[in-house]
Design an enzyme around this catalytic site. Structure first.
Site, PDB file in Angstrom:
ATOM      1  N   HIS A  88      21.753 -36.060  37.706  1.00  0.00           N
ATOM      2  CA  HIS A  88      22.283 -36.566  36.441  1.00  0.00           C
ATOM      3  C   HIS A  88      21.549 -35.854  35.291  1.00  0.00           C
ATOM      4  CE1 HIS A  88      23.223 -39.154  33.081  1.00  0.00           C
ATOM      5  NE2 HIS A  88      24.249 -39.598  33.787  1.00  0.00           N
TER       6      HIS A  88
ATOM      7  N   GLU B  17      30.067 -33.720  34.120  1.00  0.00           N
ATOM      8  CA  GLU B  17      29.703 -34.451  32.905  1.00  0.00           C
ATOM      9  C   GLU B  17      29.099 -33.470  31.900  1.00  0.00           C
ATOM     10  OE1 GLU B  17      28.818 -38.825  33.873  1.00  0.00           O
ATOM     11  OE2 GLU B  17      27.055 -37.714  34.481  1.00  0.00           O
TER      12      GLU B  17
HETATM   13  P1  PGA Z   1      28.543 -42.522  29.157  1.00  0.00           P
HETATM   14  O1  PGA Z   1      27.606 -42.010  30.334  1.00  0.00           O
HETATM   15  O2  PGA Z   1      29.816 -43.034  29.799  1.00  0.00           O
HETATM   16  O3  PGA Z   1      27.763 -43.570  28.466  1.00  0.00           O
HETATM   17  O4  PGA Z   1      28.829 -41.324  28.290  1.00  0.00           O
HETATM   18  C1  PGA Z   1      28.122 -41.339  31.445  1.00  0.00           C
HETATM   19  C2  PGA Z   1      27.007 -40.960  32.378  1.00  0.00           C
HETATM   20  O5  PGA Z   1      25.890 -40.699  31.902  1.00  0.00           O
HETATM   21  O6  PGA Z   1      27.190 -40.927  33.606  1.00  0.00           O
END
Ligand code: PGA
Length: 233
Positions: free
Chosen positions: A87, A151
């Site tokens: 992450h 992401e």
């Molecule tokens: P968020 O986070 O939906 O608050 O943007 C997503 C994540 O960090 O997995």
């Protein structure tokens, strides 16, 4: 089948988590595959056969004198089906490297926990070079199940979401790249500021298997709305 993965990050004390799970259990998930990633301290409180439970992290080491770490065999024994690795918060704040992630992948493989490998660029201009570097940890990896969560870092918690056309291009690129280095199929999720207002539009991208949700996952009403939207879509 769409996947909705709920990343609680470092939120909810014990009582808050109990009431969250009680409410979550009342939701009709329809055909949506839901997995919750609570803090380690709350994993045992998530006790339902309606959704799965995952870990937000795992140690690079397999066992022994590593104070404060939690091993893959420990999370497996807690019933975790999935584990987030790489992450962007771990990469940035805790300085995790691709080498650490490689070690984690191997540990998860040995304990049959499905990795959810999070990838994403800090700046758009570095998108594909970053993705290649981050995805190469799975080259020739001999595991049957793998989830990739795309992401983009500038989308996490910021309200910035890529336009569908651009996102679709990246997802297709990831799928092709993964096929070229990892011999099996994988699920691809999108994460970054997804909520109950924008999820309908993003879920029209058919090459996407689901979502990894941070902030909006903490609000049970939003979770209910998101399930309603993607199960009808
Ligand atoms: P968020 O986070 O939906 O608050 O943007 C997503 C994540 O960090 O997995």
């Amino acid at each position: 089948m769409k996947y909705l993965f709920l990343n609680h990050k470092m939120n909810f004390n014990k009582d808050e988590a109990c009431s969250y799970f009680e409410s979550l259990n009342k939701i009709d998930f329809q055909d949506i595959n839901v997995c919750v990633f609570p803090s380690y301290t709350n994993i045992f409180l998530a006790n339902s056969n309606k959704y799965s439970v995952g870990s937000q992290n795992v140690s690079c080491y397999s066992n022994g004198s590593y104070t404060g770490d939690i091993s893959s065999s420990q999370i497996a024994s807690m019933g975790c089906k999935y584990c987030l690795i790489g992450h962007s918060e771990r990469r940035k704040i805790f300085r995790e490297s691709n080498e650490d992630i490689r070690l984690k992948l191997n540990n998860l493989k040995n304990d049959n926990v499905i990795p959810v490998l999070c990838v994403g660029e800090v700046r758009k201009e570095e998108r594909y070079s970053t993705l290649i570097e981050q995805l190469d940890v799975i080259a020739n990896l001999d595991i049957d199940n793998l989830v990739i969560a795309y992401e983009p870092v500038y989308s996490i918690g910021t309200g910035v979401v890529l336009k569908n056309k651009e996102l679709e291009e990246v997802i297709l690129w990831i799928r092709e790249y993964v096929e070229s280095i990892y011999d099996k199929d994988c699920l691809i999720l999108y994460g970054g500021s997804v909520n109950d207002e924008n999820i309908k539009s993003i879920s029209s991208i058919s090459s996407l298997d689901g979502f990894l949700i941070g902030k909006a996952s903490l609000d049970i009403e939003k979770v209910k709305n998101m399930i309603g939207v993607i199960s009808n879509g």
